[in-house]
Design a protein around this motif. Structure first.
Motif, PDB file in Angstrom:
ATOM      1  N   HIS A  97     -11.951 -11.476   8.752  1.00 27.90           N
ATOM      2  CA  HIS A  97     -10.952 -10.580   8.165  1.00 27.90           C
ATOM      3  C   HIS A  97     -11.161  -9.166   8.708  1.00 27.90           C
ATOM      4  N   PRO A  98     -10.626  -8.906   9.904  1.00 27.58           N
ATOM      5  CA  PRO A  98     -10.849  -7.579  10.478  1.00 27.58           C
ATOM      6  C   PRO A  98     -10.256  -6.444   9.663  1.00 27.58           C
ATOM      7  N   VAL A  99      -9.201  -6.705   8.910  1.00 26.79           N
ATOM      8  CA  VAL A  99      -8.612  -5.651   8.087  1.00 26.79           C
ATOM      9  C   VAL A  99      -8.372  -6.198   6.696  1.00 26.79           C
ATOM     10  N   LEU A 100      -8.821  -5.476   5.681  1.00 28.74           N
ATOM     11  CA  LEU A 100      -8.562  -5.888   4.296  1.00 28.74           C
ATOM     12  C   LEU A 100      -7.920  -4.720   3.574  1.00 28.74           C
ATOM     13  N   GLU A 101      -6.705  -4.966   3.072  1.00 24.63           N
ATOM     14  CA  GLU A 101      -6.009  -3.900   2.364  1.00 24.63           C
ATOM     15  C   GLU A 101      -6.012  -4.186   0.874  1.00 24.63           C
ATOM     16  N   MET A 102      -5.725  -3.162   0.099  1.00 22.58           N
ATOM     17  CA  MET A 102      -5.630  -3.284  -1.357  1.00 22.58           C
ATOM     18  C   MET A 102      -6.892  -3.889  -1.953  1.00 22.58           C
ATOM     19  N   LEU A 103      -8.043  -3.549  -1.414  1.00 22.20           N
ATOM     20  CA  LEU A 103      -9.305  -4.129  -1.876  1.00 22.20           C
ATOM     21  C   LEU A 103      -9.803  -3.404  -3.114  1.00 22.20           C
ATOM     22  N   CYS A 154       9.780  -5.418  -4.449  1.00 18.76           N
ATOM     23  CA  CYS A 154       8.822  -6.091  -3.567  1.00 18.76           C
ATOM     24  C   CYS A 154       7.415  -5.761  -4.041  1.00 18.76           C
ATOM     25  N   PRO A 155       6.574  -6.773  -4.230  1.00 17.47           N
ATOM     26  CA  PRO A 155       5.225  -6.504  -4.744  1.00 17.47           C
ATOM     27  C   PRO A 155       4.349  -5.731  -3.771  1.00 17.47           C
ATOM     28  N   PHE A 156       4.777  -5.615  -2.519  1.00 17.52           N
ATOM     29  CA  PHE A 156       3.982  -4.866  -1.536  1.00 17.52           C
ATOM     30  C   PHE A 156       4.468  -3.427  -1.373  1.00 17.52           C
ATOM     31  N   CYS A 157       5.777  -3.268  -1.152  1.00 18.16           N
ATOM     32  CA  CYS A 157       6.260  -1.934  -0.783  1.00 18.16           C
ATOM     33  C   CYS A 157       7.209  -1.320  -1.803  1.00 18.16           C
ATOM     34  N   GLY A 158       7.688  -2.108  -2.764  1.00 17.25           N
ATOM     35  CA  GLY A 158       8.557  -1.560  -3.796  1.00 17.25           C
ATOM     36  C   GLY A 158      10.029  -1.598  -3.460  1.00 17.25           C
ATOM     37  N   ALA A 159      10.419  -2.169  -2.312  1.00 13.38           N
ATOM     38  CA  ALA A 159      11.844  -2.279  -1.987  1.00 13.38           C
ATOM     39  C   ALA A 159      12.531  -3.154  -3.033  1.00 13.38           C
ATOM     40  N   ARG A 161       9.690  -1.272   3.266  1.00 19.17           N
ATOM     41  CA  ARG A 161       9.148   0.062   3.546  1.00 19.17           C
ATOM     42  C   ARG A 161       7.700  -0.029   3.999  1.00 19.17           C
ATOM     43  N   SER A 162       7.214   1.109   4.444  1.00 12.11           N
ATOM     44  CA  SER A 162       5.785   1.226   4.726  1.00 12.11           C
ATOM     45  C   SER A 162       5.032   1.166   3.400  1.00 12.11           C
ATOM     46  N   CYS A 163       3.969   0.351   3.386  1.00  9.96           N
ATOM     47  CA  CYS A 163       3.219   0.184   2.129  1.00  9.96           C
ATOM     48  C   CYS A 163       2.595   1.496   1.662  1.00  9.96           C
ATOM     49  N   GLY A 164       2.342   2.406   2.599  1.00  6.24           N
ATOM     50  CA  GLY A 164       1.759   3.695   2.242  1.00  6.24           C
ATOM     51  C   GLY A 164       2.644   4.506   1.332  1.00  6.24           C
ATOM     52  N   MET A 165       3.939   4.268   1.362  1.00  4.24           N
ATOM     53  CA  MET A 165       4.859   4.993   0.494  1.00  4.24           C
ATOM     54  C   MET A 165       4.606   4.677  -0.972  1.00  4.24           C
ATOM     55  N   ALA A 166       4.034   3.499  -1.214  1.00  9.70           N
ATOM     56  CA  ALA A 166       3.698   3.124  -2.590  1.00  9.70           C
ATOM     57  C   ALA A 166       2.260   3.512  -2.931  1.00  9.70           C
ATOM     58  N   GLY A 167       1.599   4.222  -2.000  1.00 11.11           N
ATOM     59  CA  GLY A 167       0.237   4.681  -2.257  1.00 11.11           C
ATOM     60  C   GLY A 167      -0.837   3.792  -1.678  1.00 11.11           C
ATOM     61  N   SER A 195      -2.298   3.452   4.359  1.00  7.21           N
ATOM     62  CA  SER A 195      -1.962   2.316   5.220  1.00  7.21           C
ATOM     63  C   SER A 195      -0.480   2.433   5.547  1.00  7.21           C
ATOM     64  N   ILE A 196      -0.168   2.591   6.824  1.00  2.06           N
ATOM     65  CA  ILE A 196       1.233   2.824   7.194  1.00  2.06           C
ATOM     66  C   ILE A 196       1.950   1.528   7.555  1.00  2.06           C
ATOM     67  N   ASN A 197       1.263   0.393   7.487  1.00  3.48           N
ATOM     68  CA  ASN A 197       1.889  -0.880   7.854  1.00  3.48           C
ATOM     69  C   ASN A 197       3.066  -1.210   6.951  1.00  3.48           C
TER      70      ASN A 197
END
Length: 1628
Positions: A1136-1142, A1487-1492, A1511-1517, A1527-1529
């Motif tokens: 798991h090279p990248v783990l988000e929302m940990l 959307c549970p990830f980005c809020g769209a 949207r970019s997930c970073g917009m939701a913090g 995280s701008i993904n």
């Protein structure tokens, strides 16, 4: 020659012409003399093409060609079958029957039924066909191992024609054996082949058949040349005399070969003494001359011909049909290479052997060879290639070949077709990688890859058109249609000739290496198996030999791959030039940031050229087999042009799937007469499509216009298949099956166990289609079956196939996670009907074997079944097929097909359905608004005290019926009705539910109104008494002043002086209604629950006003004692090279905690709004108890809230701020309603508003007005208010209707959101304010939508609107008319009852008021009995009203000259509130990830949630663990990755983004497709409001969250354009 002989010949010629003309007329060819028959005449699907046998003579041509196109050699054995008639002999009574044997047959006077010679039919079609159909005919005849015409006397022109062009496409393969026994394989076009020729002639009339003798020499089992003993032959023939046919003997390299090399046999039909030119041409080029004559007679004039042949250097064989040889030998040599042979009394088999031996002997002595191209140089004939179009096409093709002179074929593509080589392959690899990114920062990697793709396109653009491509494309542009077809054929011929030698050498090398690799693999597998057994027995511990073998095998496989690359490099043909056109076009079409493609521009002619080729019957490449990629831009552009040319036609898509070299292309070509490449050596690569037209007569029956046939490359050889190959096969199978309405599964052989792997791939592909709601059908075709007639054997084979399919279904179900036990669970499949068995293609052993007629029959039967099945299929339009290609390919690129597939057709149909549904719902809502207005009028007038639900249902019944009719018509007649049917039941239910909800809502509203009226009853009665008293006082004062007669006194001043006193006296006992001081109540009530200081402090700070859009709620929470977030086990970095929302150890809120708190605030605000709306403020006034209830509810909701991680609790500040926020929101509502309550219930205010009315009443009496005039004035005063209210009721609906007809309200919910996003991007003002509006949209979308609607309605009502003003004027005039009509009608009714005298004013008032209830409500005036008693004539009253009402009408018109004159408080229901109800009762899930927000128009829709703009997930913090880096993904990029994972709320185990739905809950309810478009809108937003976002979330765009520089190039204009907003105005 004497005159009588000349005249006789002239008469015979004329008779022959008449017979020919009659013959052609009977065949239906009378108008086709000038080569006007084309391929198009016979490739269309027609009723005759579906029939097996000709029913009449005119059917012979079509049936012959249809059979020939299916390579059925029985095609020329056709005739119109008639019933066999046996004539009975006439006998005298009593005569012995045996004597009848000796009785001679009497000549019948009845005309015998005409019978056409099969070769005449063939030659008639040939002579009337255009050069391309002639070429097809000759090629198919040659494939049937028939002789083909080489010299043809044309009866129309008198020329002897050499059809060299028609012979160009004939290519043959054989194996020659030299004197040393070495065997050489050859494949050559027969026009160029240098072979010996054996020429056969006859002189005079002979008793034996020359053609039959030749057949025995060439192929004893097949009638290569037609002869008199062939089926349906006849003595008379019209068109064969003088025709020279040619056939080739092709050796197979075996000892049984008759000749060791290819030999041409030419047959001159008819008497060669007459056909002198043909004989001369043949004798000059023949290696051996064979002449047949009855006998040798020195006195015969024809002996001169024999003498010339004797004197020729070529060997001569004289065959005498009516003589016997004196010698014992079969053949007698009578001179140097001169032979004589008699046939009489000889065994035909012996004759053939002897004749063959002599010919073989003559050819062994280095014979003269010829080529067809060499014969074309002869001057005594006309060559078909000499026509202008053919020469022009040839010159253009030769111009291309000049670039290739002395070039190595392996280097040609690299030099002249650079755009499709390494650049295109690299682009394809990068494009696939773009969907499977692996990086810590996906967006950066994505941009890097996109830049690389752009660079490759730039490189392609730099290469542009090579000299060769300039010439190729230039020719396609300037040549006529006919010249273009010649050009393409010539180019293919010349290019094949250019590459043939090189390809032949490489193929030999490849075949040899392939055999070596297969042998090595078998040895390796056997060794591995043996070693495994020995290890199991503990006899050995390791197996080094196996390792050595494995290394050798890999090395040889690598060598095989190198040879394959050489082969690919040397393969060069038309398809590569057309592919280069596609790549040049794709590179030139600039994709402006992926959101808006520039129009075709200067190169729009390229797809136009390709479309013209496709519509003319040329195969079009859909998938590049070398790159295993679909050039979507090119394919879409070509199909666009095809649609523009043909119209958006309906097509039945037929595809084929099977292993390599299993005869797929051959079958399709035979079935529809197509031109898919089937040349030996290289198999089909990629996928090609070709159109087959349906005739006009069949379109209505079949319900489609074309069959779109797909030929695909075979699934790879499984012996050498690796993971890449298996993946490619799965991908290809899914693509092919998804595109086709029907897929033919082509299986070579009949053993299901040998096809296990292909079946699993096929089953898996169909399973994927089932999961994405595509429903293709399939047929299994077993080719090369030995005995298709053995019924029991076939049933056993079908049973085994069914078992194997069911077994493969279970295996595939595990891979696809699908519940299926048998194949029929996946697709509708009938083992009895959907499995076809095909005979072997060849009737014997190639190269001399003809095609098997049973194979052709099987092909025609399959075609009939396909067409029959197609007629019952829901076919796509070309535009839908175009979109399907894109959808399927995009989903395949994203690897996880089922969850990536977006059925754009289905989505667009659903969106259109949503728009229709919106119209239907508006019809229902609009109708109910009118019904509500009518019912409220009745309630106000007192005519209705209760409203039953059934009354409302009855009132709505007509509208509901209309909507249901429209619904039915839409679902039954729309062009997409087959797609729509899946939603019919649900939308039918939705409409009924909506109708019920609208009725129930109206019932509640009307009940509330009745309740309020009842509550006000006492007050209304009290006010009525007050009114009467004031009217009486006003009247008394006026009359008193009038009696005084003092002119100096001011009546208004007198009235004013007593008005205040009257009102005060009347209302002295009425309690005062105080103003509402809501702020004080809020602070007091909150202070009782919490500390006063805290409440006052929070209020003064005003921070509570931003609680809904706060970026960080950390200040509102405190960590619970002894509670920390559980620490997760370490996860290997490699996995798991990248783990988000940990979850992290720090005591701060995580992004999901922040979101849950925001959702709590939203829920509290929503529930408070609903609670406030339920309070009866407008009836009972404001009460501080309402605030207590609100505060109590807020406290309860917050206390019941359960935090995600349960490690924090809310501080008092949160309770206070949230309460202050919702109370402040409620304050505006309370103040407005309390004001209305006070105006309606405070007598002082009420009478102050009515003061002018009483003053006028007073003034009328003071001026001496009659009672009728006063009453009329009172009535008009009352009418003025009700008419005004009617105008407001009407205009509210009118405004809503206007708004719904134009953007942003004329589409569905998704369209409305686009306009909201546009308005947000284009807003002006302070940046912080603009950002806050974005936050409101993101956090509270419903609230923002409602505000947007209010704002748009407000703007609309302040703008110029002539239509609305005109509607107001028309409505006022309409009300004017119905009022006057009611007045006159009431007068007439009173007259009837008063016997012609209209005195009863009270009756008139009742009738008048009651007739206006539905339109105007309560119009009754309440006066004292004296006032009405004084009115004694209703006619006078009506005249007064007519006069006064005109003034009222003009006043109303004058006061409502523009929409801005309307007062908002006058609307019974405001236009914005109507539209909010209409548009905002939809899905608001995020959307549970980005809020769209989900864009579905239904609140509780069964489909998964979808959002168009994630949207970019970073917009939701969202941020990286242990950092403050955003995280701008985008979640649409994350879901394409295998290596990226996320954590859910209460789970310590991460879930892969690529399988996000496995996390359950809200994740499983969403459909998030991978999207690699540029998504400029939110990228622009992040760059524009970077600082605001950082301050809001207390995070930074740094480190791994650094904003890519490319994002900063997006402008506001780019962002808005990316929304793709349409501005179409609809009429409602």
């Amino acid at each position: 020659m004497d005159i009588s002989t000349t005249e006789q010949k002239c008469v015979q010629s004329q008779e022959g012409d008449l017979r020919l003309e009659d013959f052609l007329r009977k065949l239906g060819l009378q108008s086709k003399y000038e080569h006007t028959l084309s391929r198009a005449h016979f490739l269309d699907i027609t009723s005759s093409s579906q029939s097996e046998e000709p029913n009449k003579e005119a059917d012979l041509v079509n049936t012959f060609l249809q059979r020939l196109l299916t390579i059925d050699y029985k095609a020329r054995h056709l005739s119109v079958k008639s019933e066999l008639r046996i004539k009975k002999s006439r006998q005298t009574a009593g005569k012995i029957g045996f004597d009848a044997l000796f009785k001679k047959k009497t000549q019948s006077k009845e005309k015998k039924q005409s019978h056409f010679h099969p070769m005449d039919v063939q030659m008639a079609v040939f002579l009337c066909a255009d050069p391309f159909l002639q070429q097809t005919m000759v090629t198919k005849l040659s494939q049937c191992q028939y002789a083909v015409p080489m010299l043809v006397p044309n009866p129309f022109s008198g020329n002897i024609e050499f059809p060299l062009w028609t012979l160009r496409q004939i290519s043959k393969s054989w194996k020659s054996t030299d004197t040393s026994g070495n065997i050489t394989s050859k494949t050559l076009p027969m026009c160029k082949a240098q072979t010996p020729m054996v020429a056969f002639f006859r002189i005079g009339s002979i008793s034996s058949s020359k053609s039959q003798l030749m057949n025995r020499l060439i192929n004893e089992k097949h009638e290569t040349f037609f002869h008199c003993d062939c089926p349906d032959s006849s003595r008379e023939r019209l068109l064969m005399d003088g025709v020279v046919e040619i056939a080739w003997y092709l050796p197979s390299g075996k000892s049984s070969d008759h000749f060791s090399d290819c030999v041409a046999f030419c047959n001159l039909h008819g008497d060669s003494s007459i056909n002198e030119t043909q004989r001369k041409i043949l004798t000059e080029t023949a290696s051996v001359n064979v002449v047949l004559l009855p006998c040798l007679d020195e006195n015969n004039d024809n002996m001169a011909i024999v003498k010339d042949l004797w004197n020729s250097s070529a060997p001569l064989i004289v065959v005498l049909s009516d003589e016997e040889d004196d010698g014992e030998d079969d053949m007698c040599e009578i001179g140097d290479r001169k032979y004589k042979m008699g046939l009489k009394g000889r065994n035909q088999c012996d004759v053939s052997v002897a004749l063959r031996g002599v010919i073989k002997n003559c050819l062994s002595e280095q014979p003269v060879t010829f080529s067809l191209e060499k014969i074309a140089e002869h001057r005594d004939m006309k060559v078909d290639e000499s026509n202008e179009d053919c020469q022009r096409g040839k010159e253009a093709a030769q111009e291309i070949m000049r670039f290739l002179e002395r070039k190595d074929p392996s280097t040609v593509k690299e030099r002249y077709l650079p755009c499709q080589g390494k650049l295109w392959h690299d682009w394809c690899q990068k494009n696939k990688y773009l969907r499977r990114l692996k990086s810590d920062n996906i967006e950066k990697e994505k941009i890097k890859t996109e830049n690389q793709l752009r660079e490759i396109r730039n490189e392609q653009q730099k290469h542009g058109f090579s000299d060769l491509m300039v010439s190729f494309v230039g020719s396609l542009k300037i040549l006529s249609d006919s010249q273009k077809m010649y050009f393409l054929k010539w180019t293919a011929i010349l290019v094949d000739d250019f590459t043939s030698d090189k390809l032949s050498d490489i193929l030999k090398e490849y075949d040899q290496k392939w055999s070596e690799v297969l042998a090595l693999k078998r040895k390796h597998d056997n060794l591995k198996k043996n070693n495994s057994e020995l290890i199991n027995l503990n006899l050995i511990k390791s197996y080094p030999q196996e390792h050595d073998k494995s290394v050798t095998l890999k090395a040889e496989q690598s060598n095989l791959e190198k040879i394959s690359k050489k082969l690919n490099a040397a393969t060069f043909g038309l398809e590569h030039m057309l592919r280069e056109m596609g790549q040049i076009y794709e590179a030139s079409v600039s994709e402006r940031r992926g959101m808006e493609r520039n129009k075709d521009g200067a190169l729009s002619f390229l797809p136009q050229l390709a479309a013209e080729l496709m519509t003319s019957g040329h195969p079009m490449e859909l998938m590049d087999g070398d790159a295993a990629h679909v050039p979507l831009i090119w394919v879409s552009a070509v199909l666009d042009k095809v649609i523009r040319k043909l119209g958006d036609q309906r097509v039945f898509v037929l595809s084929v799937l099977g292993i390599q070299s299993s005869g797929k292309s051959t079958m399709l070509n035979a079935m529809f007469g197509l031109q898919f490449a089937v040349s030996a050596g290289r198999c089909t690569r990629g996928a090609f499509m070709q159109l087959v037209k349906v005739s006009e007569e069949m379109k209505e029956e079949l319900k489609f216009d074309y069959i779109l046939v797909f030929d695909t490359e075979g699934l790879q050889a499984l012996e050498l298949a690796g993971k890449d190959t298996i993946h490619h096969d799965n991908e290809l199978a899914t693509f092919v099956v998804g595109l086709g309405n029907m897929t033919l599964i082509n299986i070579f052989g009949e053993n299901p166990s040998e096809m296990q792997d292909i079946l699993q791939i096929v089953v898996q592909a169909f399973m994927r289609m089932k999961k994405v709601r595509l429903n293709p059908s399939c047929m299994f075709v077993h080719q090369n079956v030995t005995d298709v007639a053995a019924g029991e054997k076939m049933m056993e084979g079908k049973r085994r196939l069914q078992e194997k399919l069911d077994e493969m279904t279970k295996l595939a179900a595990k891979d696809e996670v699908y519940d299926a036990e048998c194949f029929s669970d996946v697709i509708a499949f009938d083992i009895k009907k959907d499995v076809k068995y095909f005979s072997q293609l060849w009737e014997g052993s190639p190269p001399m074997a003809p095609p098997n007629p049973s194979y052709s029959e099987n092909v025609r039967e399959l075609r009939r079944d396909i067409v029959s099945r197609a007629s019952k299929t829901n076919c796509m339009k070309l535009s839908q097929f175009q979109q399907r290609v894109k959808d399927l390919w995009e989903a395949l690129l994203n690897e996880n097909f089922v969850f990536s597939f977006r059925n754009t057709l289905e989505i667009s149909v659903y969106r259109k359905l949503e728009e229709e549904y919106e119209k239907w719902t508006w019809s229902l809502r609009s109708a109910m608004l009118s019904i509500e207005d009518k019912m409220l009028n009745r309630i106000a007038s007192g005519t209705v005290e209760t409203v039953e639900r059934r009354e409302l249902v009855k009132e709505m019944s007509a509208t509901l019926q209309d909507v249901q009719t429209a619904f039915k018509v839409y679902f039954e007649e729309d062009s997409e009705k087959e797609t729509l049917i899946q939603w019919k039941s649900r939308f039918q239910t939705l409409l009924q539910h909506l109708h019920n909800n609208i009725v129930d809502e109206a019932k509640r509203k009307l009940d509330d109104n009745i309740k309020q009226k009842n509550i006000r009853k006492n007050l209304d009665e009290q006010l009525m008494n007050y009114k009467k008293t004031l009217f009486e006082k006003s009247k008394e004062l006026a009359l008193k002043l009038k009696e005084d007669g003092s002119k100096s006194r001011n009546p208004k001043a007198e009235f004013d002086s007593v008005w205040g006193k009257w009102v005060s006296e009347l209302t002295k006992d009425v309690p005062e209604i105080r103003e509402a001081n809501i702020l004080e109540d809020v602070i007091q009530i909150l202070g009782e629950l919490y500390e006063d200081g805290l409440v006052v402090g929070q209020k003064e700070s005003a921070e509570y006003r931003g609680i809904c859009t706060a970026g960080d709620y950390q200040i509102y929470v405190s960590v619970k004692k002894n509670r920390i977030v559980p620490v997760l086990e370490k996860i290997p970095f490699s996995e798991h090279p990248v783990l988000e929302m940990l979850p992290c150890m720090e005591k701060s809120l995580r992004p999901e905690d922040q979101i849950s708190i925001r959702e709590l605030i939203s829920e509290v605000a929503q529930q408070t709004t609903e609670k406030v709306n339920s309070f009866p403020v407008s009836v009972l006034g404001y009460s501080s108890g309402y605030i207590q209830q609100i505060v109590r509810d807020v406290r309860k909701l917050v206390q019941e809230f359960k935090p995600i991680s349960d490690f924090f609790e809310f501080k008092k500040e949160f309770y206070v701020d949230l309460s202050l926020y919702v109370c402040e929101q409620a304050e505006t509502h309370f103040v407005e309603l309390h004001r209305k309550y006070k105006e309606a219930n405070d007598p002082l205010l009420y009478f102050e508003k009515k003061r002018s009315e009483y003053l006028k009443f007073f003034d009328n009496y003071w001026k001496g007005a009659t009672s009728a005039a006063v009453l009329g004035d009172q009535i008009c005063g009352k009418l003025k208010g009700t008419m005004l209210q009617s105008v407001y009721n009407m205009i509210a609906k009118f405004i809503c209707g206007q708004l719904r007809g134009k953007p942003p309200f004329n589409g569905n919910r998704g369209d409305l959101e686009k306009h909201i996003l546009k308005s947000l991007a284009e807003q002006e003002g302070d940046k912080e304010e603009k950002f806050n509006r974005f936050l409101t949209y993101m956090y509270y979308p419903k609230y923002h939508f409602e505000n947007f609607i209010r704002d748009r309605v407000r703007r609309f009502m302040t703008a110029e609107n002539p239509q609305a003003v005109s509607a107001i004027r028309e409505h006022i005039e309409y009300i004017h008319r119905i009022v006057m009509s009611a007045a006159e009608m009431a007068r007439d009714e009173v007259k009837k009852k008063d016997e012609g005298i209209s005195r009863d004013v009270n009756m008139w008032l009742d009738i008048f008021s009651n007739s206006l209830v539905d339109e105007l409500g309560d119009t009754r005036v309440h006066l004292s009995g004296d006032d009405t008693e004084d009115v004694t004539d209703c006619d006078v009253l009506v005249d007064v009203i007519k006069k006064e009402l005109l003034a009222v009408v003009e006043e109303l018109k004058g006061s409502l000259c523009k929409l801005s004159d309307l007062r908002v408080e006058m609307f019974r229901e405001k236009p914005e509130e109507i539209l909010i109800k209409h548009f905002c009762r939809c899905c608001w899930k995020k959307c549970p990830f980005c809020g769209a927000v989900c864009t579905n128009s239904q609140e509780n829709h069964p489909e998964k949630h979808r959002a168009e703009f994630h949207r970019s997930c970073g917009m939701a913090g969202s941020h990286f663990i242990d950092t403050t880096e955003f995280s701008i993904n985008f979640c649409t990029t994350n879901v394409a990755r295998n290596d990226l994972r996320f954590y859910t709320q209460n789970c310590n185990d991460p879930y892969p983004f690529k399988q996000y739905w496995t996390a359950g809950g809200e994740f499983a309810k969403w459909s998030i497709s991978a999207d690699f478009s540029e998504l400029p809108y939110w990228k622009w937003f992040i760059c524009e409001f970077q600082e605001n976002l950082e301050n809001h979330h207390k995070k930074t765009f740094s480190g791994d969250g650094t904003i890519p520089s490319e994002w900063k190039t997006f402008s506001q204009n780019d962002a808005v354009k990316s929304l793709r907003i349409t501005t179409e105005i609809t009429h409602t």
